[in-house]
Design a protein around this motif. Structure first.
Motif, PDB file in Angstrom:
ATOM      1  N   VAL A  11       1.246  -1.207   0.405  1.00  0.00           N
ATOM      2  CA  VAL A  11       0.112  -0.148  -0.304  1.00  0.00           C
ATOM      3  C   VAL A  11       0.617   1.486   0.017  1.00  0.00           C
ATOM      4  N   LEU A  12       2.333   1.170   0.811  1.00  0.00           N
ATOM      5  CA  LEU A  12       2.357   2.383   0.738  1.00  0.00           C
ATOM      6  C   LEU A  12       3.105   2.213  -0.380  1.00  0.00           C
ATOM      7  N   GLU A  13       4.119   1.961  -1.180  1.00  0.00           N
ATOM      8  CA  GLU A  13       4.528   1.724  -2.579  1.00  0.00           C
ATOM      9  C   GLU A  13       3.098   2.390  -3.196  1.00  0.00           C
ATOM     10  N   VAL A  14       2.561   1.804  -3.224  1.00  0.00           N
ATOM     11  CA  VAL A  14       1.516   2.566  -4.268  1.00  0.00           C
ATOM     12  C   VAL A  14       0.624   3.750  -3.854  1.00  0.00           C
ATOM     13  N   ILE A  15       1.265   4.283  -2.753  1.00  0.00           N
ATOM     14  CA  ILE A  15       1.207   6.157  -2.062  1.00  0.00           C
ATOM     15  C   ILE A  15       2.619   6.556  -2.568  1.00  0.00           C
ATOM     16  N   LYS A  16       3.597   6.477  -2.510  1.00  0.00           N
ATOM     17  CA  LYS A  16       4.536   6.421  -3.226  1.00  0.00           C
ATOM     18  C   LYS A  16       4.805   6.626  -4.698  1.00  0.00           C
ATOM     19  N   GLN A  17       4.007   5.637  -5.511  1.00  0.00           N
ATOM     20  CA  GLN A  17       3.999   5.756  -7.231  1.00  0.00           C
ATOM     21  C   GLN A  17       3.308   6.644  -7.607  1.00  0.00           C
ATOM     22  N   PHE A  18       2.058   7.189  -6.853  1.00  0.00           N
ATOM     23  CA  PHE A  18       0.984   7.749  -7.000  1.00  0.00           C
ATOM     24  C   PHE A  18       0.950   9.239  -6.956  1.00  0.00           C
ATOM     25  N   GLU A  19       1.786   9.295  -6.124  1.00  0.00           N
ATOM     26  CA  GLU A  19       2.305  10.817  -5.643  1.00  0.00           C
ATOM     27  C   GLU A  19       2.914  11.159  -6.393  1.00  0.00           C
ATOM     28  N   LYS A  20       4.025  10.681  -6.705  1.00  0.00           N
ATOM     29  CA  LYS A  20       5.138  10.652  -8.093  1.00  0.00           C
ATOM     30  C   LYS A  20       3.952  11.082  -9.187  1.00  0.00           C
ATOM     31  N   VAL A  21       3.322   9.854  -9.730  1.00  0.00           N
ATOM     32  CA  VAL A  21       2.731  10.332 -11.443  1.00  0.00           C
ATOM     33  C   VAL A  21       1.781  11.332 -11.016  1.00  0.00           C
ATOM     34  N   SER A  22       1.687  12.006  -9.708  1.00  0.00           N
ATOM     35  CA  SER A  22      -0.052  12.734  -9.632  1.00  0.00           C
ATOM     36  C   SER A  22       0.815  14.111  -9.784  1.00  0.00           C
ATOM     37  N   GLN A  23       1.804  14.228  -8.942  1.00  0.00           N
ATOM     38  CA  GLN A  23       2.741  14.939  -8.065  1.00  0.00           C
ATOM     39  C   GLN A  23       1.797  16.494  -7.435  1.00  0.00           C
ATOM     40  N   THR A  24       1.307  15.071  -6.496  1.00  0.00           N
ATOM     41  CA  THR A  24       0.607  16.071  -4.931  1.00  0.00           C
ATOM     42  C   THR A  24       1.067  14.842  -3.902  1.00  0.00           C
ATOM     43  N   LYS A  25       0.515  15.703  -2.709  1.00  0.00           N
ATOM     44  CA  LYS A  25       1.232  14.991  -1.907  1.00  0.00           C
ATOM     45  C   LYS A  25      -0.397  14.023  -1.111  1.00  0.00           C
ATOM     46  N   LEU A  26      -0.109  13.361  -1.077  1.00  0.00           N
ATOM     47  CA  LEU A  26      -1.480  12.103  -0.159  1.00  0.00           C
ATOM     48  C   LEU A  26      -1.532  12.569   1.574  1.00  0.00           C
ATOM     49  N   ASN A  27      -2.664  12.911   1.622  1.00  0.00           N
ATOM     50  CA  ASN A  27      -2.833  12.654   3.058  1.00  0.00           C
ATOM     51  C   ASN A  27      -3.534  11.356   3.642  1.00  0.00           C
ATOM     52  N   TYR A  28      -2.771  11.227   4.264  1.00  0.00           N
ATOM     53  CA  TYR A  28      -3.430   9.457   4.934  1.00  0.00           C
ATOM     54  C   TYR A  28      -2.455   8.983   5.340  1.00  0.00           C
ATOM     55  N   LYS A  29      -3.114   8.060   7.204  1.00  0.00           N
ATOM     56  CA  LYS A  29      -2.954   7.829   8.378  1.00  0.00           C
ATOM     57  C   LYS A  29      -2.984   5.985   7.827  1.00  0.00           C
ATOM     58  N   ILE A  30      -2.082   5.863   9.185  1.00  0.00           N
ATOM     59  CA  ILE A  30      -1.632   4.351   9.810  1.00  0.00           C
ATOM     60  C   ILE A  30      -2.886   4.060   9.764  1.00  0.00           C
ATOM     61  N   VAL A  31      -4.273   3.109  10.089  1.00  0.00           N
ATOM     62  CA  VAL A  31      -4.755   2.441  10.937  1.00  0.00           C
ATOM     63  C   VAL A  31      -4.892   0.946  11.373  1.00  0.00           C
ATOM     64  N   GLY A  32      -6.013   0.865  12.128  1.00  0.00           N
ATOM     65  CA  GLY A  32      -5.672  -0.770  12.103  1.00  0.00           C
ATOM     66  C   GLY A  32      -6.213  -1.667  10.704  1.00  0.00           C
ATOM     67  N   ARG A  33      -5.889  -2.807  11.017  1.00  0.00           N
ATOM     68  CA  ARG A  33      -6.213  -3.724   9.734  1.00  0.00           C
ATOM     69  C   ARG A  33      -7.564  -3.366   9.348  1.00  0.00           C
ATOM     70  N   ARG A  34      -7.993  -3.704   8.051  1.00  0.00           N
ATOM     71  CA  ARG A  34      -9.291  -4.397   7.976  1.00  0.00           C
ATOM     72  C   ARG A  34      -9.519  -5.783   7.825  1.00  0.00           C
ATOM     73  N   GLU A  35     -10.988  -6.338   8.593  1.00  0.00           N
ATOM     74  CA  GLU A  35     -11.002  -7.371   8.847  1.00  0.00           C
ATOM     75  C   GLU A  35     -11.357  -8.222   7.565  1.00  0.00           C
ATOM     76  N   GLY A  36     -10.506  -9.475   7.989  1.00  0.00           N
ATOM     77  CA  GLY A  36     -11.202 -10.607   6.124  1.00  0.00           C
ATOM     78  C   GLY A  36      -9.761  -9.951   5.545  1.00  0.00           C
ATOM     79  N   ASP A  37      -9.160  -8.927   5.400  1.00  0.00           N
ATOM     80  CA  ASP A  37      -7.953  -8.800   4.695  1.00  0.00           C
ATOM     81  C   ASP A  37      -7.018 -10.018   4.932  1.00  0.00           C
ATOM     82  N   ILE A  38      -5.860  -9.827   3.628  1.00  0.00           N
ATOM     83  CA  ILE A  38      -4.830 -10.793   3.823  1.00  0.00           C
ATOM     84  C   ILE A  38      -3.624 -10.426   3.859  1.00  0.00           C
TER      85      ILE A  38
END
Ligand code: WQD
Length: 337
Positions: free
Chosen positions: A273-300
């Protein structure tokens, strides 16, 4: 004579991109869609991309008579079946709606196709059927685990229904197990249109960057991965659409090794997820506003495809990069009001 292909759910995210690629390849396309998770303006968007208007029927595949009447009036050479409810979280709240819609629709379709000896059936399946595998990358022989959601269970059950129909009726079918479809057509005229608050990562990212959402919540950074966030195989929706053309040609040219085949459709590469965020910030030339929270139920923790079988047997390979997919998603988002 152009081959005529029925695309159910053809106004949806993956369906609409596949219709465009089918028309690019010279197929005549008929769309069935009940507009429960799509909008009619996608039909004119497809037409504006290819200058060919697909034939469209607003039908509900759960209605046995409507499906029967459709096949009485329309001859097709192949079917690509996308139409289904597909929100994992919603399926946990409304399991019976998911079983009714996703399973009745398939059975009604197969009742008609098998009685008319209509072969060449492609099913939209999902890597969800694997759950969290013991080994990565995932091959088609990986064990099918108990589903994590009613949605995932309908994909598993539908694959079994198709396999039984192949055995009993000589149907020729291919299931494509998608990994994580993302991005949009280069024209930015069609793309992912989540209704309400996006469940999936990429639309939530683009809506946050567009100021529609306040902040992205990253669901967990304590996974045993490169940076603690979960890993997925994100495939450009146009590459995914082209995999359907490859599968369809295999069926139409009778190149199958078995009457029922299954292929993983991914890039073969995992991204956190963090790699995707970094790539998105690069291609969109924007700074993404995000925070780390707990895991989502059912995610692998992690999933990504071994795509050897699709590469070799379908002569298909994902060509577009994660960056291209993220940029296309951003360009699409910027066209939305
Ligand atoms: C991807 C990653 C989340 C949202 C689902 C279905 C699957 C298929 C693809 C249909 C995960 C993280 C997400 C957010 C986050 N759909 N995430 N914040 O769950 O891998 O797969 O969509 O076939 O069947 O299960 O996709 O996009 O929801 O999540 O951190 O706001 O992004 O935890 O690690 P997923 P996703």
């Amino acid at each position: 004579m152009e081959k005529k292909i029925l695309v159910t759910g053809g106004l949806g995210f993956i369906g609409s991109h596949t219709v465009v690629e089918l028309q690019n390849e010279g197929f005549e396309v008929i769309i069935i869609d009940n507009l429960s998770n799509s909008t009619i303006d996608v039909l004119e968007k497809i037409t504006s991309i290819t200058n060919i208007k697909p034939t469209f029927f607003n039908l509900d595949l759960k209605d046995k008579k409507e499906v029967h009447d459709f096949f009485n009036q329309n001859e097709v050479d192949g079917i690509i079946h996308f139409a289904a409810s597909k929100a994992v979280g919603e399926s946990i709240l409304k399991p019976l709606d998911y079983y009714e819609n996703n399973i009745y629709s398939l059975v009604n379709l197969l009742q008609e196709t098998t009685q008319r000896n209509l072969n060449n059936f492609i099913f939209s399946s999902s890597c969800t059927v694997y759950g969290q595998t013991d080994e990565l990358p995932i091959t088609e022989n990986a064990p099918i685990k108990p589903a994590e959601s009613p949605y995932g269970n309908t994909k598993k059950i539908n694959e079994e229904i198709i396999a039984d129909a192949v055995k009993a009726h000589g149907l020729k079918a291919i299931s494509l197990r998608y990994f994580n479809p993302i991005g949009a057509h280069s024209s930015a005229k069609i793309g992912e249109l989540p209704l309400g608050i996006p469940q999936n990562l990429i639309p939530f990212i683009t809506q946050t960057a567009a100021g529609i959402r306040q902040e992205l919540s990253v669901f967990g950074d304590d996974y045993p991965t490169v940076d603690g966030t979960a890993v997925r195989d994100y495939i450009h929706v146009v590459d995914l659409a082209k995999a359907h053309i490859a599968a369809l040609n295999r069926l139409l040219k009778n190149q199958q090794k078995n009457n029922y085949e299954v292929f993983n459709v991914g890039t073969g590469k995992g991204s956190s997820v963090l790699e995707v965020i970094k790539q998105f910030e690069k291609v969109s030339q924007t700074k993404l506003n995000y925070k780390i929270v707990g895991r989502r139920e059912g995610d692998i923790t992690a999933t990504y495809a071994d795509t050897t079988l699709a590469n070799n047997e379908l002569n298909w390979k994902a060509e577009l990069t994660l960056e291209e997919a993220l940029l296309s998603a951003w360009n699409w988002q910027k066209t939305l009001k």
